[in-house]
Design a protein around this motif. Sequence first.
Motif, PDB file in Angstrom:
ATOM      1  N   UNK A   1      -2.096   3.723 -12.338  1.00  0.00           N
ATOM      2  CA  UNK A   1      -2.364   5.136 -12.085  1.00  0.00           C
ATOM      3  C   UNK A   1      -1.069   5.917 -11.877  1.00  0.00           C
ATOM      4  N   UNK A   2      -0.217   5.406 -11.015  1.00  0.00           N
ATOM      5  CA  UNK A   2       1.054   6.070 -10.755  1.00  0.00           C
ATOM      6  C   UNK A   2       1.957   6.006 -11.975  1.00  0.00           C
ATOM      7  N   UNK A   3       1.978   4.845 -12.624  1.00  0.00           N
ATOM      8  CA  UNK A   3       2.766   4.639 -13.844  1.00  0.00           C
ATOM      9  C   UNK A   3       2.405   5.669 -14.911  1.00  0.00           C
ATOM     10  N   UNK A   4       1.120   5.792 -15.203  1.00  0.00           N
ATOM     11  CA  UNK A   4       0.679   6.685 -16.271  1.00  0.00           C
ATOM     12  C   UNK A   4       0.922   8.149 -15.935  1.00  0.00           C
ATOM     13  N   UNK A   5       0.805   8.499 -14.651  1.00  0.00           N
ATOM     14  CA  UNK A   5       1.065   9.890 -14.280  1.00  0.00           C
ATOM     15  C   UNK A   5       2.505  10.261 -14.608  1.00  0.00           C
ATOM     16  N   UNK A   6       3.451   9.421 -14.198  1.00  0.00           N
ATOM     17  CA  UNK A   6       4.861   9.733 -14.445  1.00  0.00           C
ATOM     18  C   UNK A   6       5.182   9.628 -15.933  1.00  0.00           C
ATOM     19  N   UNK A   7       4.648   8.601 -16.588  1.00  0.00           N
ATOM     20  CA  UNK A   7       4.902   8.443 -18.023  1.00  0.00           C
ATOM     21  C   UNK A   7       4.413   9.643 -18.812  1.00  0.00           C
TER      22      UNK A   7
ATOM     23  N   UNK B   1      -3.292  12.837  -9.025  1.00  0.00           N
ATOM     24  CA  UNK B   1      -3.572  12.005 -10.196  1.00  0.00           C
ATOM     25  C   UNK B   1      -5.049  12.045 -10.584  1.00  0.00           C
ATOM     26  N   UNK B   2      -5.914  12.146  -9.575  1.00  0.00           N
ATOM     27  CA  UNK B   2      -7.343  12.239  -9.858  1.00  0.00           C
ATOM     28  C   UNK B   2      -8.150  11.034  -9.446  1.00  0.00           C
ATOM     29  N   UNK B   3      -7.502   9.937  -9.035  1.00  0.00           N
ATOM     30  CA  UNK B   3      -8.219   8.747  -8.593  1.00  0.00           C
ATOM     31  C   UNK B   3      -7.240   7.815  -7.896  1.00  0.00           C
ATOM     32  N   UNK B   4      -7.799   6.743  -7.312  1.00  0.00           N
ATOM     33  CA  UNK B   4      -6.959   5.720  -6.706  1.00  0.00           C
ATOM     34  C   UNK B   4      -7.061   5.653  -5.191  1.00  0.00           C
TER      35      UNK B   4
ATOM     36  N   UNK C   1       0.808  -1.220   0.000  1.00  0.00           N
ATOM     37  CA  UNK C   1       0.000   0.000   0.000  1.00  0.00           C
ATOM     38  C   UNK C   1       0.843   1.274   0.000  1.00  0.00           C
ATOM     39  N   UNK C   2       0.276   2.302  -0.585  1.00  0.00           N
ATOM     40  CA  UNK C   2       0.878   3.623  -0.642  1.00  0.00           C
ATOM     41  C   UNK C   2       0.335   4.454   0.519  1.00  0.00           C
ATOM     42  N   UNK C   3       1.190   4.802   1.476  1.00  0.00           N
ATOM     43  CA  UNK C   3       0.757   5.570   2.639  1.00  0.00           C
ATOM     44  C   UNK C   3       0.320   6.974   2.239  1.00  0.00           C
ATOM     45  N   UNK C   4       0.887   7.489   1.155  1.00  0.00           N
ATOM     46  CA  UNK C   4       0.557   8.836   0.680  1.00  0.00           C
ATOM     47  C   UNK C   4      -0.557   8.807  -0.368  1.00  0.00           C
ATOM     48  N   UNK C   5      -1.444   7.824  -0.308  1.00  0.00           N
ATOM     49  CA  UNK C   5      -2.442   7.658  -1.367  1.00  0.00           C
ATOM     50  C   UNK C   5      -3.408   8.833  -1.456  1.00  0.00           C
ATOM     51  N   UNK C   6      -3.675   9.503  -0.341  1.00  0.00           N
ATOM     52  CA  UNK C   6      -4.641  10.607  -0.386  1.00  0.00           C
ATOM     53  C   UNK C   6      -4.107  11.782  -1.207  1.00  0.00           C
TER      54      UNK C   6
ATOM     55  N   UNK D   1      -4.116   0.866  -2.406  1.00  0.00           N
ATOM     56  CA  UNK D   1      -3.636  -0.307  -3.136  1.00  0.00           C
ATOM     57  C   UNK D   1      -3.451  -0.035  -4.627  1.00  0.00           C
ATOM     58  N   UNK D   2      -4.411   0.639  -5.256  1.00  0.00           N
ATOM     59  CA  UNK D   2      -4.279   0.916  -6.690  1.00  0.00           C
ATOM     60  C   UNK D   2      -3.191   1.954  -6.965  1.00  0.00           C
ATOM     61  N   UNK D   3      -2.790   2.683  -5.932  1.00  0.00           N
ATOM     62  CA  UNK D   3      -1.687   3.630  -6.050  1.00  0.00           C
ATOM     63  C   UNK D   3      -0.408   3.076  -5.410  1.00  0.00           C
ATOM     64  N   UNK D   4      -0.423   1.781  -5.096  1.00  0.00           N
ATOM     65  CA  UNK D   4       0.714   1.152  -4.445  1.00  0.00           C
ATOM     66  C   UNK D   4       1.696   0.522  -5.418  1.00  0.00           C
ATOM     67  N   UNK D   5       2.537  -0.375  -4.882  1.00  0.00           N
ATOM     68  CA  UNK D   5       3.601  -1.025  -5.664  1.00  0.00           C
ATOM     69  C   UNK D   5       3.471  -2.541  -5.593  1.00  0.00           C
ATOM     70  N   UNK D   6       3.938  -3.193  -6.634  1.00  0.00           N
ATOM     71  CA  UNK D   6       4.016  -4.649  -6.663  1.00  0.00           C
ATOM     72  C   UNK D   6       5.312  -5.083  -5.982  1.00  0.00           C
TER      73      UNK D   6
END
Length: 277
Positions: free
Chosen positions: A121-127, A65-68, A54-59, A71-76
């Motif tokens: 979500x995080x991937x596309x934002x940076x890309x 980013x606009x959503x997430x 999980x991403x602790x900074x998800x909020x 977990x959806x903003x976390x890492x594998x």
Amino acid sequence: MGQQILLQGANFVDEKYPILRADARITNGSLLLLDFSHSLTSIAGVPSDGTIIPNIAFETANQIIGSGDKNTLGCLFKNTLAAANGKLERTSKGALHGIISNTSRNQKTAGFEINSSTSALLWNYIKNNLSRNYAVFIWSYVTRVTPATSNLNDSLAFVNSGGAANNYLLPVSVQNSVGVKRSSLNAANGFTGSLNANNALNNGFPFYWGQTPPYQSLNPNTGKSMILYSYHLVDVAKSGKTFAELDAIDAALFNDFFSSGGRFYGDTWSDPASVLA
């Protein structure tokens, strides 16, 4: 973690802790904060291969980013370590310790990955924002050095894997000496170099034990044994502060967390030499 209460009309002006958040490290520009000791992580023991961290900074990431969610903003989490290659454990304070063999690592690694599937979500934002000003802050503890002398990158946020040495974003190498470390890096102009032939971005590697995957074959039997306490990725412009200001805040918090009474003070772990040669 204590309960968070909204105080109507309250105005927090302290520059060190300007807003009441889930964690003092989080800023308005925080995209990703990893910390296994934090209650929001909610993972017991060593995570298995394929676990979403999980991403602790998800909020704040959601606001940027606009959503997430966390977990959806976390890492594998990926782990290909065999027993002879390395061992992962939780420290007494809940951090994640990677013990890496200096003699039989055999190109196997463990760590975190941001990709277009599990971290879309995080991937596309940076890309889609490669030229933005990014910064990364890493808190770690090296428990055993590596005899390697080159290609010691422990963190490559995003790379063109076909030429990672010259095409990258935020490559960080934790200092190769035993002890607690604070690493910080600013990529003021975003991605360095170019993308691959398809104008695409390969996987992101926030933090790995051993070597980040693009460098595995270059140093197959070396890698620092380290404890990861915190990985923090920030969009500097979104934070409303300069990198120098963010770096100073991170340094102050680092001292707070590791000094007497801090969350990580007095942490204990296994001696790598007693676990793996």
